[in-house]
Every structure is written in structure tokens, then in C-alpha cells.
Design an enzyme around this catalytic site. Sequence first.
Site, PDB file in Angstrom:
ATOM      1  CB  CYS A 163      15.517 -27.298 -12.674  1.00 65.91           C
ATOM      2  SG  CYS A 163      15.224 -28.460 -14.008  1.00 65.91           S
TER       3      CYS A 163
ATOM      4  CB  CYS B 177      17.554 -40.285 -12.136  1.00 65.43           C
ATOM      5  SG  CYS B 177      18.588 -41.060 -13.378  1.00 65.43           S
TER       6      CYS B 177
ATOM      7  CE  LYS C 282      19.118 -40.613  -6.457  1.00 58.82           C
ATOM      8  NZ  LYS C 282      17.770 -41.044  -6.101  1.00 58.82           N
TER       9      LYS C 282
ATOM     10  CG  HIS D 214      13.811 -31.602  -9.403  1.00 56.97           C
ATOM     11  ND1 HIS D 214      13.748 -30.248  -9.073  1.00 56.97           N
ATOM     12  CD2 HIS D 214      14.301 -31.642 -10.677  1.00 56.97           C
ATOM     13  CE1 HIS D 214      14.191 -29.539 -10.104  1.00 56.97           C
ATOM     14  NE2 HIS D 214      14.525 -30.342 -11.084  1.00 56.97           N
TER      15      HIS D 214
END
Lengths: 121, 375
Positions: free
Chosen positions: B73, B196, B318, B322
Site C-alpha cells: 500500500c 474499513c 477511509k 484506497h
Amino acid sequence: MSGQNTGGHGGRIEVYRCADCGSVMATFTVVCHSCMSARIEKAALGGSGRVQTFTILSVPSEAFADEAPYAYVIVRLHEGCTVSGWMRGVGSPAELAIGDEVEYSGMRGQASVFKKKVSGG
Amino acid sequence: MSKFGKMKESSRESMSAVSLSALNDAGLSPREVDSAFYSNAFGITEKQLHIGPLINTSLGIPEKPSIAIESACSSSSAAMHEAYIHIASGADDICLVAGGEKLSHLSTMEATSYFAMGSDYAYEAINGVTFPGLYAAIAVAHMNKYGTTQKMLASVAIKNHENALSNPHAHLHRKLTEEAYLESPVVAYPFRLYDCCPFSDGSSAVVLASEEKARELKDELVEVAASERAGSVATLQERKDITGIDGAELAGRKAFRKAKISPSEIDVAEVHDCFTIAEIIATEDLGFFKKGKGGEAAIQGETALGGSLPVNTSGGLKAKGHPVSATGAAQLHELYEQLLQKSGNRQVEGAEYGLAHNVGATGGSCTVHILKRRR
């Protein structure tokens, strides 16, 4: 092949022990994390320990799709290192807490299965 | 950067488009690029590796060197760091950095399985834990040690959803209430769905130039005051303390030293909030709040717009979304706009210093950038 539990040690958890200083490391390594010695031997553990942290998976991983909910635990073994484990049928945080005593009880696929230790046992 | 969310284009198409747009914004032709650094960690799901020459060719510069950088990430912040080193060393004058990801063609189970490959598969995923599960285990430990509460986790999600409302690039434009948060399904205790980040598609790009070249191009500039990276043990079980990420702490310390400033001098921060707890521990690891006090700071509004340190004004991972390899560069994009006072309703007035914190997996790789407004 390396992994926490590949079945090569009679179903026990595979770890790495430094032949020089005796440190035990749970994950694959070619040097000792304490003294940097390269004299690393494989060892097998299968004891009990305490839950260091955990989660309860309501949304499972692919390999455990039929088992949700279940717990994933990080266990500090009394034998001196910290391993990952899987616990069947834990559905709510009321059933498991940090510090709980758990014991290793074999494999499910390549997962290391832990169960709550029966008190006095 | 592209709008995050669901995109029709491939990563190749989207990354080419944002690259050209970033070069145009800088007043450059692709021909002036010395080296290109690309990230597309999950390109294999589109049956494509080696994306660099494809993008370079679409930009009309097939002869230029390119490299793809994978750091889970934190891929595009790692790519940015490599570009920074190329320029700081004097090897290059102008570098192009772009990250992109397409995930929407995967089912949730497929995407979850690919994400789990960023963990220590043979030790963690093999025992049934997913990515949300690993961060949930961090949250359980943090709650146990410091008394962090579910409401504190919720406050992070609510704030970031609120911030995303004024970010046209954000994936989720949906106000979140505490009731809706508490009614959302449990994913991995203590996480509910709204703890998530979503699976998002999207791309972002950054153009980096030497000071001399930059001054020829623009009057209003943003300087990279620090670009630092560090690492942590990849496997959670091997860490001495999992209520923080030691690699992020180290990268942060190195960055503040390099920029010669203290955490209190940062005006706006974009931190890696793949899950609500991750924002809380990031603000502690970076020294914005004391260890264990990040949750309290969040619920008291310290990290909201108008608070002592606005965090994730973009909406964060969030709510902005992402798209794995696009995230690091997108954080820098937000800071760039903040420092040039171009952030509209979410503008932090007079921001001089911005910090970006980008973490690969559960913190195995960590990058911290400090950007400074230059006039």
C-alpha cells in the site's frame, strides 16, 4: 518450504532456535535476531501460552469460508516465542480475552489450531 | 489524480492520463522527463506486469527509463522516494511518479485474497486472518492497553467521511452518522464495515523537479523538505509491541530531523488510515499526540478541520478511497493543493508544512514525506 506449520514436525509448530544464544524465533530467519549468529536450527513446539491479541472474523478468508465466525489469535507461548493461531467457533468478544490461557491442539489445513485451556489442566 | 471509485479504464490508461495531466500542470512536455517511476502492485490481476514501458510509450517517450516499484500500500510513496533520490543525487532534473490500481473487476473474496498476500502469508493468512483482521488485532491490543473505545474509532470514520464530502476526487461522498456506523455489519471484531477503507480504483501522479528547473517552471512551488523511509518486522506476531508501528515512528523521526522541524510545526497531515485504528496509531507514531492518546484526540475534534492538526482533509483512505498503488501519490496531491491554498471548502488556512505518512501492509514498509510551501 517454510511456514509456521507445514506438517513436517508431526503436526507441531515449527520455529527457529539459535545454536549460540538459545533465542527462539517463530518466523523464518537465517540469522538470530538477538546475536546475529547464523547457526540457526529448526525446532518444534506444541505447548500452551497466553493470548497476546486477537480478532474475531465474521467475514472469513477464502480457506475458512465455511467456518465464520472464528478467532485469529496471536499467542505468546510459555516456551518462549509468539505464534499465530486459529480458534474454531469463537463468535463474540465475550468468549475470548487478552491474557487467556490457550493450548495448541493440532492442524487444520496448514493452520495452527488453538483451544481454550481447561482450568486445572 | 483521477476520481477514485470505480473506473472503466485499465490501470495503463488511467495512469497514462494522470501522468500527462500532471506534466501539463507543471508546464512540461513528456519529452523533458528524465526517468519515470510507476507503481501498480496488483497489475497482475489485469494480467499485466512491466507497465512502465506501456505508459512511457503512450506518453510518446518509449526511450526513457522506467521502473515499477512495489511496496504494497506504500508503493507510490516508495516510488516518490526513489525519484527524490534520483534528483537529489544530481542524476536527473525531472522525474515522473505515478501510481494506479484497478480492483473493481475482482469479487470481494478475490480482492481480500490478493490483499492478504501483502501480509506474511505463510504465518498470518494461513491461519485464517484477513487484512482487516490483522489491523483489528492491533485495535484489540490498543484498546486493551490504552482504553481506546469503539466511539473513538467511529469518530475517525465520521470525520473522514465528512472531509471527503468536499473532495471531488473522493470515492465515497456519503455523510456518516454514529448510528449508521454502529448499525453496519461486523467485519472483524472490533471493526465494523465503516472502520474499513473501500476497495477503490484510481490513479495519481506527481512531477518532481530539481530546484533550479522548478524555478524556471513555476512561481508557486512546493518543496520536498524530507523524504524518508524505514521498515518494521513484517509479521505482527514478531513485534515487541503491536500498538504502534516502529518503522513509521522511525521514518517520522528521520523526516523531522531532515526538515529541521518538530511535529507541532505541521499544519496538515495525510496519514495511512486503511482502518480507523491506523489513523489513531499514525498520529501517535508521528509524535502529534502521546502514545495512547490518539483516540481521545480524534473524538475531541483535534484532527478535524479547524482542530489543532487537521488530519486526512482529503477524506483519507477511509473515504477518499484506497486504490493501493495510487494512495501515496494521492496523499502528496492533497498536500500540494493544501499548501498552494487550492483546497476549497477543506482548506487549512495558511498551511506552510504538510506531512504524508504511507504504510505498506501492517507497517513492514513506511514512508514519511514533509512538504513545504515555497514562495
